[in-house]
Design a protein around this motif. Structure first.
Motif, PDB file in Angstrom:
ATOM      1  N   ILE A 103     -21.407   5.473   2.146  1.00 56.48           N
ATOM      2  CA  ILE A 103     -20.786   4.258   2.631  1.00 56.48           C
ATOM      3  C   ILE A 103     -19.685   4.628   3.615  1.00 56.48           C
ATOM      4  CG2 ILE A 103     -19.242   4.175   0.623  1.00 56.48           C
ATOM      5  CD1 ILE A 103     -19.364   1.134   0.781  1.00 56.48           C
ATOM      6  N   GLU A 104     -19.602   3.882   4.688  1.00 55.94           N
ATOM      7  CA  GLU A 104     -18.570   4.113   5.700  1.00 55.94           C
ATOM      8  C   GLU A 104     -17.745   2.855   5.762  1.00 55.94           C
ATOM      9  OE1 GLU A 104     -20.805   6.517   9.021  1.00 55.94           O
ATOM     10  OE2 GLU A 104     -19.251   5.283   9.956  1.00 55.94           O
ATOM     11  N   LEU A 105     -16.460   2.959   5.466  1.00 55.50           N
ATOM     12  CA  LEU A 105     -15.633   1.765   5.422  1.00 55.50           C
ATOM     13  C   LEU A 105     -14.543   1.864   6.476  1.00 55.50           C
ATOM     14  CD1 LEU A 105     -15.176  -0.780   3.521  1.00 55.50           C
ATOM     15  CD2 LEU A 105     -13.193   0.527   2.742  1.00 55.50           C
ATOM     16  N   ALA A 106     -14.460   0.844   7.327  1.00 56.13           N
ATOM     17  CA  ALA A 106     -13.408   0.820   8.346  1.00 56.13           C
ATOM     18  C   ALA A 106     -12.249  -0.010   7.805  1.00 56.13           C
ATOM     19  CB  ALA A 106     -13.942   0.219   9.639  1.00 56.13           C
ATOM     20  N   ALA A 107     -11.115   0.639   7.544  1.00 56.78           N
ATOM     21  CA  ALA A 107      -9.975  -0.046   6.947  1.00 56.78           C
ATOM     22  C   ALA A 107      -8.791  -0.030   7.895  1.00 56.78           C
ATOM     23  CB  ALA A 107      -9.603   0.626   5.632  1.00 56.78           C
ATOM     24  N   ASP A 108      -7.895  -0.995   7.690  1.00 60.25           N
ATOM     25  CA  ASP A 108      -6.667  -0.994   8.487  1.00 60.25           C
ATOM     26  C   ASP A 108      -5.613  -0.089   7.865  1.00 60.25           C
ATOM     27  OD1 ASP A 108      -7.705  -2.981  10.230  1.00 60.25           O
ATOM     28  OD2 ASP A 108      -7.323  -4.470   8.667  1.00 60.25           O
ATOM     29  N   LEU A 109      -5.691   0.009   6.549  1.00 59.09           N
ATOM     30  CA  LEU A 109      -4.698   0.804   5.830  1.00 59.09           C
ATOM     31  C   LEU A 109      -5.420   1.486   4.670  1.00 59.09           C
ATOM     32  CD1 LEU A 109      -1.558   1.303   5.561  1.00 59.09           C
ATOM     33  CD2 LEU A 109      -1.556  -0.553   3.899  1.00 59.09           C
ATOM     34  N   VAL A 110      -5.080   2.742   4.431  1.00 56.44           N
ATOM     35  CA  VAL A 110      -5.646   3.437   3.281  1.00 56.44           C
ATOM     36  C   VAL A 110      -4.505   3.828   2.348  1.00 56.44           C
ATOM     37  CG1 VAL A 110      -7.032   5.381   2.458  1.00 56.44           C
ATOM     38  CG2 VAL A 110      -7.523   4.366   4.686  1.00 56.44           C
ATOM     39  N   VAL A 111      -4.669   3.513   1.072  1.00 58.60           N
ATOM     40  CA  VAL A 111      -3.640   3.847   0.094  1.00 58.60           C
ATOM     41  C   VAL A 111      -4.217   4.871  -0.872  1.00 58.60           C
ATOM     42  CG1 VAL A 111      -2.059   2.956  -1.637  1.00 58.60           C
ATOM     43  CG2 VAL A 111      -2.763   1.490   0.269  1.00 58.60           C
ATOM     44  N   LEU A 112      -3.576   6.018  -0.952  1.00 58.41           N
ATOM     45  CA  LEU A 112      -4.044   7.066  -1.862  1.00 58.41           C
ATOM     46  C   LEU A 112      -3.307   6.929  -3.188  1.00 58.41           C
ATOM     47  CD1 LEU A 112      -3.958  10.125   0.594  1.00 58.41           C
ATOM     48  CD2 LEU A 112      -5.846   8.531   0.160  1.00 58.41           C
ATOM     49  N   ALA A 113      -4.068   6.764  -4.245  1.00 54.01           N
ATOM     50  CA  ALA A 113      -3.455   6.650  -5.570  1.00 54.01           C
ATOM     51  C   ALA A 113      -3.109   8.052  -6.047  1.00 54.01           C
ATOM     52  CB  ALA A 113      -4.399   5.959  -6.533  1.00 54.01           C
ATOM     53  N   THR A 114      -2.008   8.573  -5.517  1.00 52.62           N
ATOM     54  CA  THR A 114      -1.628   9.946  -5.838  1.00 52.62           C
ATOM     55  C   THR A 114      -1.082  10.018  -7.251  1.00 52.62           C
ATOM     56  OG1 THR A 114       0.381   9.456  -4.629  1.00 52.62           O
ATOM     57  CG2 THR A 114      -1.212  10.802  -3.520  1.00 52.62           C
ATOM     58  N   GLY A 115      -1.355  11.125  -7.886  1.00 54.78           N
ATOM     59  CA  GLY A 115      -1.035  11.276  -9.304  1.00 54.78           C
ATOM     60  C   GLY A 115       0.397  11.693  -9.580  1.00 54.78           C
ATOM     61  N   MET A 116       0.657  11.934 -10.852  1.00 53.27           N
ATOM     62  CA  MET A 116       1.992  12.335 -11.278  1.00 53.27           C
ATOM     63  C   MET A 116       2.003  13.832 -11.537  1.00 53.27           C
ATOM     64  SD  MET A 116       2.575   9.326 -14.078  1.00 53.27           S
ATOM     65  CE  MET A 116       4.316   9.076 -14.185  1.00 53.27           C
ATOM     66  N   GLU A 117       3.069  14.486 -11.124  1.00 54.02           N
ATOM     67  CA  GLU A 117       3.238  15.883 -11.489  1.00 54.02           C
ATOM     68  C   GLU A 117       4.704  16.087 -11.846  1.00 54.02           C
ATOM     69  OE1 GLU A 117       2.027  18.095  -8.025  1.00 54.02           O
ATOM     70  OE2 GLU A 117       3.958  17.833  -7.063  1.00 54.02           O
ATOM     71  N   PRO A 118       5.002  17.148 -12.621  1.00 56.39           N
ATOM     72  CA  PRO A 118       6.390  17.332 -13.025  1.00 56.39           C
ATOM     73  C   PRO A 118       7.281  17.596 -11.813  1.00 56.39           C
ATOM     74  CG  PRO A 118       4.925  18.745 -14.279  1.00 56.39           C
ATOM     75  CD  PRO A 118       4.124  18.165 -13.175  1.00 56.39           C
ATOM     76  N   ARG A 119       8.532  17.291 -11.968  1.00 56.99           N
ATOM     77  CA  ARG A 119       9.506  17.565 -10.927  1.00 56.99           C
ATOM     78  C   ARG A 119       9.516  19.039 -10.563  1.00 56.99           C
ATOM     79  NH1 ARG A 119      13.778  14.697  -8.284  1.00 56.99           N
ATOM     80  NH2 ARG A 119      13.025  12.609  -8.540  1.00 56.99           N
ATOM     81  N   THR A 120       9.618  19.345  -9.296  1.00 60.57           N
ATOM     82  CA  THR A 120       9.816  20.731  -8.900  1.00 60.57           C
ATOM     83  C   THR A 120      11.044  21.255  -9.646  1.00 60.57           C
ATOM     84  OG1 THR A 120       9.013  20.130  -6.741  1.00 60.57           O
ATOM     85  CG2 THR A 120      10.153  22.234  -6.905  1.00 60.57           C
ATOM     86  N   GLY A 121      10.913  22.413 -10.226  1.00 55.50           N
ATOM     87  CA  GLY A 121      12.055  22.978 -10.953  1.00 55.50           C
ATOM     88  C   GLY A 121      12.024  22.675 -12.437  1.00 55.50           C
ATOM     89  N   ALA A 122      11.012  21.917 -12.901  1.00 59.15           N
ATOM     90  CA  ALA A 122      10.931  21.616 -14.338  1.00 59.15           C
ATOM     91  C   ALA A 122      10.806  22.911 -15.140  1.00 59.15           C
ATOM     92  CB  ALA A 122       9.741  20.701 -14.622  1.00 59.15           C
ATOM     93  N   ASP A 123      10.103  23.886 -14.575  1.00 55.56           N
ATOM     94  CA  ASP A 123       9.938  25.159 -15.286  1.00 55.56           C
ATOM     95  C   ASP A 123      11.269  25.899 -15.428  1.00 55.56           C
ATOM     96  OD1 ASP A 123       9.873  25.361 -12.522  1.00 55.56           O
ATOM     97  OD2 ASP A 123       8.711  27.204 -12.512  1.00 55.56           O
TER      98      ASP A 123
END
Ligand SMILES: Cc1cc2nc3c(=O)[nH]c(=O)nc-3n(C[C@H](O)[C@H](O)[C@H](O)COP(=O)(O)OP(=O)(O)OC[C@H]3O[C@@H](n4cnc5c(N)ncnc54)[C@H](O)[C@@H]3O)c2cc1C
Ligand SMILES: Cc1cc2nc3c(=O)[nH]c(=O)nc-3n(C[C@H](O)[C@H](O)[C@H](O)COP(=O)(O)OP(=O)(O)OC[C@H]3O[C@@H](n4cnc5c(N)ncnc54)[C@H](O)[C@@H]3O)c2cc1C
Ligand code: SF4
Ligand code: SF4
Ligand code: SF4
Ligand code: SF4
Ligand code: SF4
Ligand code: SF4
Ligand code: SF4
Ligand code: SF4
Lengths: 666, 135, 289, 197
Positions: A496-516
């Motif tokens: 499927i090829e979809l022509a969109a005006d805006l694309v929103v990436l549902a980016t995930g969660m990761e720990p804060r840099t420096g959590a380690d």
């Protein structure tokens, strides 16, 4: 000289049904150092306990063996009984002749009796080597540190404070609020995030028991449960908070503008700033990376090389209270706490790793969090949803789920849990903002585990008319003004090829840099992704392996707001429980070092899972190990590691265990 | 003589999982051979190879070390150390002239009462089949 | 005085016909940069996309023939064709497997030494490595170039020398020549490869997409590093234009031609006349010819 | 090709699947059917079984559908699918394996032209050592009946001297021997295999 008394229990017929108790008594009387042996119908009953107390006194016993049920059942009961007779409670040993004998060898009275005798023999051999042990009482500092001022930390701080204890809430950014402060509306109820969060932030600021330390970081943590010593770095704000009234003149007049972190680069903020309008505290900090005067001073310091920057200092000139403090430097504060709650939350996965989606190069391919800012009435566009590239209103919007989640090739195998739901939320909100919008959502599975979540998802189909397309897109590129998403409609089995005006990436969660790094300072564990590890994923979800340190919210794993709040409260309840008494009684079963024998190899230091062993230098300048008894949990790992046998475990000494083995053949 | 041969087994059981598992075998009245004598230790990682060697020197026919399943250790990773230590000890048994099968390492959780009794039964069986120690 | 660098060189079958200008300018440019290319007199076809589709060992043995030559010469092996490069590099990786090595050795009729480390490079890597040797006579100022890498230089991970989605080597080379590499999203999308015989419709569709995207990104021309890609994008360009009813007119240079141009080599020697899409008008407009 | 029986009866453990898995040294059970391979495949639009469905067919053991499809021959070996698969499955390798697995079988009408091309290509260098584009093109056009395919560019190629009239030979004609030895090796291996059965 040890004077041992042996007491053998019938447990009604539970024991005597399979074991000839009289023969055991008889045999026990002949064992070395045994002064008296007798039996009881029910040892744990009050008359049973009384007879033991009496025997101890009248026979001057200094060691007791009770042959009865498992020590996991009544050891505490009998320790109390022994201690009531004036004996150290650790001079007691239990022979488990019920669970390990009568109940499992019920068909062979002969063997069961013989085994019971041997079990008593082992207990006698061990108890002779028992030393009195003394639990230590350590005072508890009834003050809690909460690290991270997101919704989790806020909730924890309020609950602990409402239980009557002092709390320091530490936040590294200039304001508390965390990621929730950036959100527009929140699923599944679509409350406005600021409407439910801001009152809590104000409560924190006004609570007499809470002290807020923003723009601050943990430097070092020492000590143990009840008695932590924490060094905190207060970063230089260049503003004197004791004078500043938060009038706002400075940040309105500062001429320098730089991309706003809070708006994820979609808007700008001045160099002297509060991150967002409802920030708590409402007092500014100066961003030394962009401030003109700071640049000017660097230019002066570098011997006036290059172009002369403007001197500026406008903030200083217009501040009515004279609060600008150019010479303010970072400060170290040392504080004492009895417990620590870690609630450092998450950051949004950086989609630059997805080169096939443009790697962040297309302005009209944005993250879910960026869309939150665009939708927010106090966001960079005043709540108008426009394309970052040209400011037009998008009519066709494509969403891509699981970006930076469930993707082994990108090193992120876990599901981020909130993105299916927030994408559904976005589709509903977009339709509310503009009825002409058509949303297409590319997904692998729609995951909506939670109360009212599935119903919420169905609204995206019913009310918002969103079209879900099963299949993970492979490429996003620009064609004129449109963004083209190449996907598969897996249900039709066709590309499927979809022509969109805006694309929103549902980016995930990761720990804060420096959590380690933070986890290392606290001596708590983290997984390969740097999410913090709880003591037990089901039964001890907010505790850690280190007593007195609790974890809650999105720093432990992907969590939405309801879960984060529940965990914040759970951690607070644990802290309140810990603070419910003035002292802590520590288990005396700890390891101990024989300083003469210790060669200072420090193998034990490396093996101890609780970092309970340290080293120190003796007067004759030898390095030796020392056990911090408050940290030691008595696992005995170190004992096996020590070659010169310099370290031993109280209550389970090598000699005691060897005597148990020995007794079987003597 | 052969018929009445009763091997003697010393069992080192960690307090949190295997000892509790043995207790559960008891509370569920699961019968097993009476050949084992259990010594309680806080963690299987507390078991010093010396204890095992000593038991064999004194005449034990078998030694069982049991702890929590890997990943479930009450002290986070004690049982990994156990696994390594027992592994290192095995070749040494050869030197003592003992069959390696006389030393067993098992993971038994607090809910595996049945499994505990099976472990003891099968170990006892094995030792009976092997017959008395020659050294 | 610059030191001469020596490499074993594998021209590939197209060098003798459709890609004459690529091979010729590769030699020319290398010579100008003090790079010596040693061509094996008895090189054979690498089997391209056919051999490994028909027999796994054949797909390794054919390129291995050339690897052995380079091994004997103790030189790194350079290929200018992306397809050949890929086959050579994959073969080099496969030869690490003992069983494969034994079978291939049998087929080639010679023993292959154990633990071999055959190093294969693409001409782009060589050019980048020796970029500092280029004396810029005629910087490609104002020339917007869409660098087209093709699908094989960044894949698979095990043999790639650049990012699979957004490779950069050629962009760096073009920038060093004074040209302006354009940002576009199709640097590594497939052109249709050798389907020009079997399914020309596929080649038209895919190559058209590339030409169209390059043009949209504002490119004046393409830079290409593979004869197969080149034939699809250059020779086929006119018929693609007809099929899609739009004239494209996007000159497609081999990267070596651009290097030669910037180094001031005479245009005649760069064999621009062999290109189907005449680049002279563009070059004149940019003051480069 | 449309079968009257559309019901799937799964047979997850087929020799096809073992062959493919041995070839790519991975288990195709890893595929969670996300569709990213199909989404990026430049030729999926013209395949009757798209790359994701090829994997699915392997998981379910639908051998007939695999054998009858031309997917693996349409595949360009561009590796886009493998490069982007979130589960890091070498799908291009799966296609290659399927070509090898079906090479001994009678081609379907649609597969014929691809197989013809590869055969001719190999023939074009089998004897001379180096591929001969013009000869290949002409032979293919004649034998496949697709006369007009390349016609439009042939004059241009000739004009630019880009087509050699005679095949270029490698010194030594090593390829002939390679093919002979390969055939010998394959025969021996087949015999050995038959022997063990
Ligand atoms: C786009 C998007 C939309 C969402 N929408 C919803 C929704 O509609 N409904 C819902 O329920 N959930 C939603 N969520 C999830 C929600 O954001 C989280 O559940 C919640 O913010 C977690 O709160 P937290 O306090 O655990 O972490 P955070 O909000 O990340 O707070 C952690 C705080 O700790 C601070 N900190 C970090 N490290 C340190 C340190 N070393 N020292 C001091 N301070 C530190 C940080 O600065 C931050 O202020 C959404 C998430 C995203 C990404
Ligand atoms: C098949 C199945 C498998 C599962 N597997 C897992 C799994 O692997 N992992 C996991 O994390 N979760 C699993 N769960 C979920 C898990 O069972 C529940 O999360 C958990 O049991 C909930 O505990 P609870 O105490 O809230 O409720 P319950 O376990 O239902 O306990 C409620 C108690 O309250 C008593 N009670 C009810 N009404 C009254 C009343 N009026 N007065 C007095 N007492 C009352 C009940 O008798 C009961 O004892 C599974 C669930 C199912 C159905
Ligand atoms: S002490 Fe234990 S064994 Fe004795 S009566 Fe009580 S429960 Fe039974
Ligand atoms: S102008 Fe002065 S008092 Fe007002 S907010 Fe700024 S620093 Fe504070
Ligand atoms: S000195 Fe100027 S640039 Fe710096 S914070 Fe003050 S007003 Fe802004
Ligand atoms: S919550 Fe949904 S979008 Fe997010 S990672 Fe899980 S499945 Fe993917
Ligand atoms: S292992 Fe033993 S000898 Fe080594 S430092 Fe520790 S206590 Fe001392
Ligand atoms: S007994 Fe365990 S917790 Fe205590 S010091 Fe030794 S290794 Fe550390
Ligand atoms: S991209 Fe990979 S996981 Fe996804 S469907 Fe294709 S093979 Fe399966
Ligand atoms: S390698 Fe084949 S299947 Fe994979 S994307 Fe390329 S053409 Fe499609």
């Amino acid at each position: 000289m040890a004077r041992v008394g042996v007491f053998i229990c019938h447990c009604g017929t539970n024991i005597s049904g399979a074991v000839d108790v009289a023969r055991v008594v008889e045999a026990a009387q002949k064992m070395p150092m045994v002064v008296i042996a007798s039996d009881n119908k029910y040892t744990c009953s009050e008359p049973g306990q009384a007879s033991i107390r009496q025997a101890i006194v009248s026979n001057k016993l200094n060691r007791v063996v009770i042959a009865a049920c498992s020590p996991r059942m009544h050891e505490p009961t009998f320790r109390k009984a022994v201690s009531a007779a004036g004996l150290n409670p650790y001079l007691l040993e239990i022979a488990n002749i019920r669970e390990q004998c009568s109940w499992v060898h019920s068909h062979d009275r002969e063997k069961a009796t013989a085994k019971a005798i041997e079990l008593v023999k082992m207990a006698v051999a061990k108890v002779i080597r028992h030393e009195p042990l003394y639990p230590r009482e350590v005072p508890v500092t009834k003050r809690a540190l909460v690290i991270g001022g997101g919704i989790t930390g806020i909730q924890a701080a309020l609950d602990i404070a409402n239980a009557g204890h002092e709390v320091v809430l530490l936040e590294q950014e200039p304001s508390i609020g965390g990621r929730m402060a950036q959100l527009d509306k929140t699923f599944p109820t679509l409350d406005c995030s600021a409407c439910i969060l801001t009152p809590k932030m104000v409560d924190v600021a006004n609570h007499p028991k809470i002290r807020l330390l923003t723009y601050a970081e943990i430097k070092e943590v020492r000590g143990f449960v009840g008695n932590f010593k924490v060094e905190i770095t207060q970063k230089a704000r260049k503003v004197d908070y004791s004078k500043c009234t938060g009038c706002g003149t400075c940040w309105q007049k500062c001429p320098e503008k730089t991309p706003s972190e809070f708006d994820l680069g979609l808007g700008k903020r001045p160099s002297i700033y509060i991150p967002f309008a409802q920030a708590v505290p409402t007092k500014p900090v100066i961003d030394t990376d962009s401030c003109r005067y700071i640049k000017y001073r660097q230019w002066l310091a570098a011997g006036e090389q290059g172009k002369k920057p403007p001197e500026c200092r406008i903030c200083e000139k217009i501040c009515p209270t004279g609060s600008i403090a150019w010479d303010q430097e970072p400060q170290t504060i040392t504080e004492e706490f009895g417990a620590i709650v870690v609630a450092t939350g998450f950051q949004v996965y950086d989609h630059r790793h997805y080169e096939e989606y443009g790697g962040g190069a297309y302005p009209d391919v944005i993250s879910g969090m960026q869309l939150e800012r665009l939708m927010n009435a106090s966001g960079p566009t005043g709540g108008e949803i426009v394309r970052p590239s040209d400011g037009t209103h998008p009519k066709t919007v494509a969403f891509v789920c699981c970006v930076g989640s469930r993707d082994q090739a990108k090193g992120r195998t876990y599901c981020s849990k909130v993105c299916c739901m927030y994408t559904a939320k976005h589709a509903i909100m977009l339709k509310e903002h503009d009825p002409d919008v058509q949303c297409y959502i590319f997904y692998i599975d729609v995951r909506t585990g939670g109360k009212d979540y599935e119903e919420f998802y169905l609204r995206t189909l019913d009310d918002a008319g969103a079209i879900y397309i099963k299949g993970r897109p492979s490429k996003i590129y620009r064609d004129g003004k449109k963004m083209i998403v190449l996907g598969e409609d897996a249900l039709m089995g066709r590309p499927i090829e979809l022509a969109a005006d805006l694309v929103v990436l549902a980016t995930g969660m990761e720990p804060r840099t420096g959590a380690d790094k933070l986890a290392q300072k606290l001596n708590i564990s983290y997984n390969t992704y740097h999410f913090l590890v709880e003591a037990h994923p089901k039964l001890r979800p907010v505790e850690t392996q280190t007593d007195g340190i609790f974890v809650a919210g999105a720093c432990v794993g992907p969590r939405d707001i309801p879960e984060s709040v529940a965990q914040g409260s759970a951690a607070a309840a644990k802290v309140a429980g810990l603070f419910s008494s003035d002292t802590l009684v520590t288990d005396p079963i700890t390891s101990v070092v024989n300083r003469e024998r210790c060669t200072g190899c420090l193998l034990c230091v490396a093996i101890c899972p609780y970092k309970a062993i340290d080293c120190e230098t003796t007067r004759d300048t030898r390095v030796v190990a020392v056990v911090n008894e408050s940290l030691c949990k008595g696992c005995g790992l170190c004992v096996g590691a020590c070659r010169p046998k310099a370290i031993d475990l109280r209550g389970f000494t090598s000699q005691q265990i060897l005597e148990e083995v020995n007794s079987l053949w003597s | 003589m052969e018929l009445t041969y009763e091997p003697r087994i010393v069992g080192f059981l960690c307090n949190w999982c295997s000892y509790a598992g043995a207790d559960l075998a008891g509370t569920s009245r699961t019968n097993y051979p009476a050949n084992i004598r259990i010594i309680r230790v806080p963690c299987s990682g507390r078991v010093d190879p010396l204890f095992i060697v000593k038991a064999f020197q004194l005449g034990a026919d078998g030694v069982l070390v049991a702890g929590c399943h890997p990943g479930d250790c009450h002290y986070s990773d004690g049982n990994y150390h156990t696994r390594r230590r027992v592994g290192l000890l095995r070749p040494f048994l050869d030197y003592l002239g003992l069959d390696k099968a006389r030393l067993r390492l098992e993971w038994v959780s607090a809910s595996e009462g049945k499994r505990f009794s099976e472990v003891v039964s099968s170990f006892t069986d094995t030792l009976i089949k092997m017959g008395p120690r020659s050294s | 005085m610059i030191e001469t660098a020596r490499y074993a060189y594998y021209p590939g079958c197209c060098s003798k016909a459709s890609a004459k200008e690529y091979t010729a300018t590769t030699r020319l440019v290398c010579k100008a940069l003090g790079i010596e290319l040693e061509e094996s007199p008895d090189w054979i076809c690498c089997g391209a996309s056919s051999a490994h589709s028909i027999d796994r060992i054949l797909g390794i043995a054919l390129p291995a023939h050339e690897l052995l030559y380079a091994g004997r010469m103790k030189l790194d092996l350079v290929a200018s064709c992306a397809l050949c490069f890929s086959r050579l590099k994959i073969a080099a990786a496969e030869l690490k497997d003992d069983d494969v090595r034994k079978r291939v050795g049998e087929v080639l009729g010679q023993e292959i030494p154990g633990n071999p480390d055959y190093r294969v490079m693409h001409i782009l890597q060589v050019l980048e490595k020796h970029l500092d040797r280029i004396h810029l006579e005629k910087p490609l100022k104002g020339l917007s170039v869409a660098c087209y890498y093709g699908c094989l230089l960044g894949r698979p991970k095990e043999v790639a020398f650049d990012d699979a989605e957004n490779p950069q080597v050629m962009d760096r080379v073009v920038a060093a020549l004074g040209g302006e590499p354009v940002e576009w999203g199709f640097k590594a999308e497939c052109c249709g490869g050798s389907h020009v015989f079997t399914r020309p419709d596929i080649v038209s569709k895919l190559s058209h997409r590339l030409l169209y995207q390059a043009k949209q990104a504002g490119a004046d021309c393409l830079a290409v590093v593979c004869p197969v890609c080149h034939s699809n994008l250059d020779a086929m360009q006119k018929s693609i234009g007809k099929e899609y009813k739009e004239e494209v007119d996007l000159p497609a240079f081999y990267i070596t031609q651009l290097v030669g141009l910037a180094a001031g080599l005479p245009p005649r020697k760069l064999m621009f006349e062999k290109l189907f899409v005449d680049p002279m008008r563009l070059l004149r407009a940019k003051g480069l010819a | 090709m449309i079968s009257a029986q559309n019901t799937i009866r799964p047979r997850p453990h087929t020799t096809y699947r073992s062959f493919v898995e041995a070839h790519i040294r991975q288990s195709i059970a890893q595929c969670y059917q996300c569709g990213k391979c199909t989404a990026g495949c430049p030729v999926a639009y013209t395949m009757e079984l798209t790359p994701r469905r090829v994997i699915r067919a392997l998981q379910l053991g639908l051998e007939n559908e695999l054998e009858n499809s031309s997917t693996m021959w349409i595949c360009l070996s561009c590796l886009t699918c493998s490069a982007r698969c979130p589960r890091e499955i070498n799908i291009a390798g799966v296609m290659e394996a399927l070509r090898l697995a079906t090479i001994g079988k009678k081609p379907t009408p649609d597969q014929k032209k691809f197989r013809l091309f590869h055969d001719l290509f190999i023939m074009s260098f089998q004897f001379s050592g180096r591929a001969y584009e013009l000869g290949l093109g002409m032979a293919y056009n004649v034998m496949s009946g697709q006369f007009l395919n390349m016609a439009s560019i042939i004059p241009g190629m000739l004009r630019r001297g880009k087509l050699a009239f005679l095949p270029h030979k490698s010194r030594g004609s090593e390829t002939q021997h390679i093919f002979q030895r390969l055939e010998g090796q394959n025969k021996a291996m087949n015999q050995a295999e038959a022997g063990t059965k």
